[in-house]
Motif scaffolding. Structure first.
Motif, PDB file in Angstrom:
ATOM      1  N   THR A 186       4.246  11.813   2.017  1.00  0.00           N
ATOM      2  CA  THR A 186       4.564  10.396   1.795  1.00  0.00           C
ATOM      3  C   THR A 186       3.284   9.628   1.505  1.00  0.00           C
ATOM      4  OG1 THR A 186       4.421   9.960   4.185  1.00  0.00           O
ATOM      5  CG2 THR A 186       6.615  10.423   3.276  1.00  0.00           C
ATOM      6  N   GLU A 187       3.455   8.533   0.817  1.00  0.00           N
ATOM      7  CA  GLU A 187       2.309   7.683   0.469  1.00  0.00           C
ATOM      8  C   GLU A 187       2.179   6.560   1.479  1.00  0.00           C
ATOM      9  OE1 GLU A 187       0.476   5.343  -3.451  1.00  0.00           O
ATOM     10  OE2 GLU A 187       2.549   6.074  -3.449  1.00  0.00           O
ATOM     11  N   TYR A 188       0.923   6.190   1.812  1.00  0.00           N
ATOM     12  CA  TYR A 188       0.679   4.996   2.627  1.00  0.00           C
ATOM     13  C   TYR A 188      -0.346   4.131   1.909  1.00  0.00           C
ATOM     14  CZ  TYR A 188      -3.668   7.102   4.443  1.00  0.00           C
ATOM     15  OH  TYR A 188      -4.912   7.653   4.571  1.00  0.00           O
ATOM     16  N   ALA A 189      -0.828   3.087   2.568  1.00  0.00           N
ATOM     17  CA  ALA A 189      -1.595   2.035   1.879  1.00  0.00           C
ATOM     18  C   ALA A 189      -2.782   2.567   1.082  1.00  0.00           C
ATOM     19  CB  ALA A 189      -2.068   0.991   2.900  1.00  0.00           C
ATOM     20  N   THR A 190      -3.576   3.465   1.676  1.00  0.00           N
ATOM     21  CA  THR A 190      -4.806   3.912   1.018  1.00  0.00           C
ATOM     22  C   THR A 190      -4.857   5.404   0.754  1.00  0.00           C
ATOM     23  OG1 THR A 190      -5.911   4.105   3.169  1.00  0.00           O
ATOM     24  CG2 THR A 190      -6.141   2.003   1.994  1.00  0.00           C
ATOM     25  N   GLY A 191      -3.715   6.073   0.798  1.00  0.00           N
ATOM     26  CA  GLY A 191      -3.726   7.505   0.543  1.00  0.00           C
ATOM     27  C   GLY A 191      -2.368   8.135   0.763  1.00  0.00           C
ATOM     28  N   TYR A 192      -2.376   9.377   1.284  1.00  0.00           N
ATOM     29  CA  TYR A 192      -1.141  10.122   1.494  1.00  0.00           C
ATOM     30  C   TYR A 192      -1.122  10.719   2.894  1.00  0.00           C
ATOM     31  CZ  TYR A 192      -0.301   9.694  -3.502  1.00  0.00           C
ATOM     32  OH  TYR A 192      -0.087   9.184  -4.761  1.00  0.00           O
ATOM     33  N   ARG A 193       0.096  10.862   3.411  1.00  0.00           N
ATOM     34  CA  ARG A 193       0.310  11.473   4.722  1.00  0.00           C
ATOM     35  C   ARG A 193       1.087  12.776   4.515  1.00  0.00           C
ATOM     36  NH1 ARG A 193       2.060   7.421   6.697  1.00  0.00           N
ATOM     37  NH2 ARG A 193       0.220   6.692   7.821  1.00  0.00           N
ATOM     38  N   ILE A 194       0.535  13.877   5.027  1.00  0.00           N
ATOM     39  CA  ILE A 194       1.165  15.189   4.897  1.00  0.00           C
ATOM     40  C   ILE A 194       1.546  15.660   6.301  1.00  0.00           C
ATOM     41  CG2 ILE A 194       0.891  17.558   4.071  1.00  0.00           C
ATOM     42  CD1 ILE A 194      -1.471  16.452   2.347  1.00  0.00           C
ATOM     43  N   VAL A 195       2.800  15.990   6.495  1.00  0.00           N
ATOM     44  CA  VAL A 195       3.292  16.432   7.802  1.00  0.00           C
ATOM     45  C   VAL A 195       3.844  17.840   7.654  1.00  0.00           C
ATOM     46  CG1 VAL A 195       4.869  15.990   9.716  1.00  0.00           C
ATOM     47  CG2 VAL A 195       3.836  14.062   8.478  1.00  0.00           C
ATOM     48  N   VAL A 196       3.320  18.766   8.491  1.00  0.00           N
ATOM     49  CA  VAL A 196       3.769  20.162   8.487  1.00  0.00           C
ATOM     50  C   VAL A 196       4.399  20.442   9.858  1.00  0.00           C
ATOM     51  CG1 VAL A 196       3.109  22.570   8.214  1.00  0.00           C
ATOM     52  CG2 VAL A 196       1.902  20.791   6.919  1.00  0.00           C
ATOM     53  N   THR A 197       5.678  20.792   9.867  1.00  0.00           N
ATOM     54  CA  THR A 197       6.415  20.998  11.117  1.00  0.00           C
ATOM     55  C   THR A 197       7.031  22.385  11.140  1.00  0.00           C
ATOM     56  OG1 THR A 197       6.969  18.641  11.146  1.00  0.00           O
ATOM     57  CG2 THR A 197       8.235  20.074  12.602  1.00  0.00           C
ATOM     58  N   ASP A 198       6.941  23.062  12.283  1.00  0.00           N
ATOM     59  CA  ASP A 198       7.603  24.364  12.437  1.00  0.00           C
ATOM     60  C   ASP A 198       8.509  24.325  13.662  1.00  0.00           C
ATOM     61  OD1 ASP A 198       6.285  25.610  14.916  1.00  0.00           O
ATOM     62  OD2 ASP A 198       4.517  25.119  13.706  1.00  0.00           O
ATOM     63  N   ASP A 199       9.403  25.305  13.759  1.00  0.00           N
ATOM     64  CA  ASP A 199      10.358  25.348  14.872  1.00  0.00           C
ATOM     65  C   ASP A 199       9.999  26.443  15.873  1.00  0.00           C
ATOM     66  OD1 ASP A 199      10.881  27.532  13.322  1.00  0.00           O
ATOM     67  OD2 ASP A 199      13.046  27.176  13.133  1.00  0.00           O
ATOM     68  N   GLY A 200       8.712  26.742  15.978  1.00  0.00           N
ATOM     69  CA  GLY A 200       8.271  27.805  16.868  1.00  0.00           C
ATOM     70  C   GLY A 200       8.017  27.325  18.282  1.00  0.00           C
ATOM     71  N   LEU A 220       9.859  21.875   1.153  1.00  0.00           N
ATOM     72  CA  LEU A 220       8.965  20.779   0.762  1.00  0.00           C
ATOM     73  C   LEU A 220       9.774  19.536   0.428  1.00  0.00           C
ATOM     74  CD1 LEU A 220       6.193  19.588  -0.052  1.00  0.00           C
ATOM     75  CD2 LEU A 220       6.523  20.604  -2.325  1.00  0.00           C
ATOM     76  N   ASP A 221       9.409  18.417   1.037  1.00  0.00           N
ATOM     77  CA  ASP A 221      10.018  17.115   0.740  1.00  0.00           C
ATOM     78  C   ASP A 221       8.905  16.205   0.228  1.00  0.00           C
ATOM     79  OD1 ASP A 221      11.507  14.820   0.578  1.00  0.00           O
ATOM     80  OD2 ASP A 221      11.509  14.427   2.740  1.00  0.00           O
ATOM     81  N   SER A 222       8.946  15.863  -1.046  1.00  0.00           N
ATOM     82  CA  SER A 222       7.849  15.083  -1.635  1.00  0.00           C
ATOM     83  C   SER A 222       8.351  14.288  -2.822  1.00  0.00           C
ATOM     84  CB  SER A 222       6.726  16.022  -2.087  1.00  0.00           C
ATOM     85  OG  SER A 222       7.154  16.806  -3.191  1.00  0.00           O
ATOM     86  N   PRO A 223       7.592  13.270  -3.238  1.00  0.00           N
ATOM     87  CA  PRO A 223       7.926  12.575  -4.493  1.00  0.00           C
ATOM     88  C   PRO A 223       7.648  13.487  -5.683  1.00  0.00           C
ATOM     89  CG  PRO A 223       5.840  11.782  -3.612  1.00  0.00           C
ATOM     90  CD  PRO A 223       6.410  12.692  -2.567  1.00  0.00           C
ATOM     91  N   GLU A 224       8.019  13.039  -6.864  1.00  0.00           N
ATOM     92  CA  GLU A 224       7.822  13.872  -8.046  1.00  0.00           C
ATOM     93  C   GLU A 224       6.340  14.098  -8.316  1.00  0.00           C
ATOM     94  OE1 GLU A 224       9.858  12.406 -11.426  1.00  0.00           O
ATOM     95  OE2 GLU A 224      11.868  12.552 -10.522  1.00  0.00           O
ATOM     96  N   THR A 225       5.556  13.057  -8.195  1.00  0.00           N
ATOM     97  CA  THR A 225       4.114  13.165  -8.402  1.00  0.00           C
ATOM     98  C   THR A 225       3.394  12.365  -7.331  1.00  0.00           C
ATOM     99  OG1 THR A 225       4.055  11.253  -9.904  1.00  0.00           O
ATOM    100  CG2 THR A 225       4.331  13.447 -10.910  1.00  0.00           C
ATOM    101  N   ALA A 226       2.157  12.741  -7.097  1.00  0.00           N
ATOM    102  CA  ALA A 226       1.321  12.022  -6.119  1.00  0.00           C
ATOM    103  C   ALA A 226      -0.135  12.141  -6.560  1.00  0.00           C
ATOM    104  CB  ALA A 226       1.517  12.589  -4.718  1.00  0.00           C
TER     105      ALA A 226
END
Length: 547
Positions: free
Chosen positions: A472-486, A433-439
């Motif tokens: 990550t945060e953007y102008a009006t909310g948050y962006r969540i990216v889930v990536t796998d190596d399959g 998980l890569d995220s800020p401390e709080t969101a």
């Protein structure tokens, strides 16, 4: 001295004035409908003029304080002039044309009346009124008063003609009562000079007795304030103003001439901004293209909405086509429900049938041979069915109900989803998980958690060694990216999601991707899925606190 017959006729005018004043007071006390107060003021001014003029006629006859018009004529004309302002206000409010007339507007409209009053006083005092300036002011003030009278008559007569529950006779009675005093006051000087005072008194009396009778008739016969046309007029305006449909009116050249507040809000423009511009600039489509569409789809920020377009032509009274009314009815929720039912029906029938067949066949073999691998296959199929049922119940619960938005920390929620997923797997796949401390985020957490659970679960299922989750945060909310190596999600599953439905020849293997799509759709977010050296699922989640 006033002749007895003429005095009697002036007394008739005096009594008519009393009746008119009483009529106005009666209406104001009994009803609280649009235009009642203004109507009361109108009848009061007319009544006071009739009363004061009648009294002056009885006392002075053809004489007066000046050598000009007799006093009763000046008093009647002055009161009629002042009555025309409340008459116009009554017409505007009664017909629903403009129910909120501001005091500032009334003050501006009353300024020329002061000029009328000044000229009448100057004339009564026998002062010089022959100057060009005074005559110009007098002419302009008279035109202004006539304008008030004519506009009021037009609104009342037109509205009573157009509305089926009203009588045109009622409108004619009201309009005539406003105009008759002026007509009579223009005739009486001729009667006074060329015939006699009695003839002038008869004209004067009729000039107020007729309005008295007409107004009484309109009140008693038609109950004019029991059912006001303002309700219909304001109601028609409210249809376009209060409806949730987007309504755009275009002329015969497809130029926008009007749009309702809902349309202006949806397209993010001021109500007057697109006026005169082509419809294609507003919708991105011509009228002909819109006619050929079953549903019109547009993106607004991160959300996508679907509308049923309806186009109707409007004409003038001669049948000539003037333009079109475009109505866009939001069917986003309806289409979502339809899609959900189609997918659940197809997926559940397909997967239940397959898994039941597996369970049945393995149970038969197990019964014959007692092999442990058959028991494992049964357990796996049962687990798949349980998971499918859990996802179906989850989808049905969050899609069917209203949004329930609360504030939580998104980092904490994602961490909990990851921890739960780790407990349910054998641990061969690492989840980072890569995220800020709080969101901090305000959203419907049941829908979001369901989508996150499926996104992380699908990634773990298809990954070789690692799943990466970034926030990550953007102008009006948050962006969540889930990536796998399959090896990537099968194209058949992505095709079904892109198509928006499951068909016999094109279906996925479960509800995971649908759970992601519908969960984020519920939040007015977006989902994008790409296969490139693994699978990347990107979710945008608006913050309800900022939208």
């Amino acid at each position: 001295m006033t002749p007895p017959l003429a005095a009697g006729l002036f007394a008739v005018a005096l009594l008519s004035g009393l009746v008119l004043c009483s009529l106005g007071v009666y209406c104001v006390r009994r009803w609280n409908e649009p235009g009642v107060t203004a109507f009361g003021m109108f009848t009061l001014f007319i009544g006071l003029g009739a009363f004061a003029g009648g009294a002056a006629g009885v006392i002075f006859g053809a004489e007066g304080p000046s050598s000009g018009q007799p006093l009763w004529s000046d008093l009647a004309f002055l009161s009629w002039s002042f009555a025309m302002l409340p008459w116009l206000v009554f017409a505007l409010q009664y017909t629903g044309t403009y129910t909120r007339v501001r005091r500032r507007t009334i003050a501006l409209l009353s300024l020329p009346l002061a000029a009328v009053a000044g000229l009448v006083i100057i004339s009564s005092l026998d002062l010089n009124t022959s100057s060009v300036a005074l005559q110009t002011i007098g002419s302009l003030a008279t035109v202004h008063v006539l304008f008030l009278a004519i506009i009021g008559v037009y609104l009342v007569v037109r509205t009573t003609h157009e509305y089926g529950h009203l009588s045109l006779t009622q409108g004619v009675c009201l309009g005539t009562s406003a105009i008759v005093p002026l007509l009579v006051l223009n005739i009486t000087p001729v009667l006074l000079d060329d015939v006699s005072l009695t003839a002038a008194a008869a004209g004067y009396a009729s000039g107020f007795a007729i309005p008295c009778g007409l107004l009484t008739f309109a009140l008693v016969r038609y109950d004019m304030f029991e059912s006001t046309p303002a309700a219909g007029t304001v109601g028609e305006q409210a249809i376009a103003r209060e409806t949730d449909d987007l309504i755009v009116v275009v002329d015969d050249n497809e130029r926008v001439i009007k749009l309702n507040p809902k349309a202006a809000e949806e397209f993010g423009v001021a109500p007057t901004e697109p006026l005169g511009e082509p419809l294609s600039d507003l919708l991105g489509l011509t009228l002909e293209e819109l006619r050929g569409m079953e549903t019109y789809e547009r993106s607004s920020g991160v959300s996508r909405q679907q509308f049923d377009p309806e186009i109707s032509t409007f004409t003038d009274q001669h049948g000539r086509q003037l333009g079109n009314i475009v109505s866009l009815h939001d069917v986003t929720e309806r289409e979502l429900r339809k899609q959900r039912l189609e997918v659940l029906n197809r997926v559940l029938r397909h997967n239940l049938r397959n898994n039941v067949d597996v369970i049945k066949s393995n149970a038969e073999v197990l019964e014959e041979t007692g092999h442990d691998d058959r028991a494992e296959a049964i357990i796996d199929s049962a687990d798949d069915l349980a998971d499918l049922g859990h996802k179906a119940r989850s989808i049905d619960r969050f899609v069917s109900r209203r949004l329930h938005e609360t504030e939580r920390d998104l980092v904490t929620a994602v961490t909990e989803v990851i921890a739960d997923r780790k407990r349910r797997t054998n641990g061969d796949v690492a989840i980072e998980l890569d995220s800020p401390e709080t969101a901090p985020l305000v959203t419907d957490w049941e829908a979001l958690t369901a989508a996150l659970d499926s996104a992380v679960g699908n990634a773990v299922q298809h990954a070789e060694t690692t799943v990466e989750v970034s926030l990550t945060e953007y102008a009006t909310g948050y962006r969540i990216v889930v990536t796998d190596d399959g090896s990537g999600i099968p194209e058949s599953e992505l095709a079904a999601i892109d198509a928006g439905s499951e068909t016999p020849l094109q279906h996925g293997t479960g509800l995971g991707l649908w759970r992601i799509k519908w969960g984020i759709k519920k939040l007015n977010g977006t989902v994008s899925i790409t296969n490139d050296d693994g699978t990347t699922v990107q979710l945008t989640v608006p913050n309800a606190k900022q939208t």
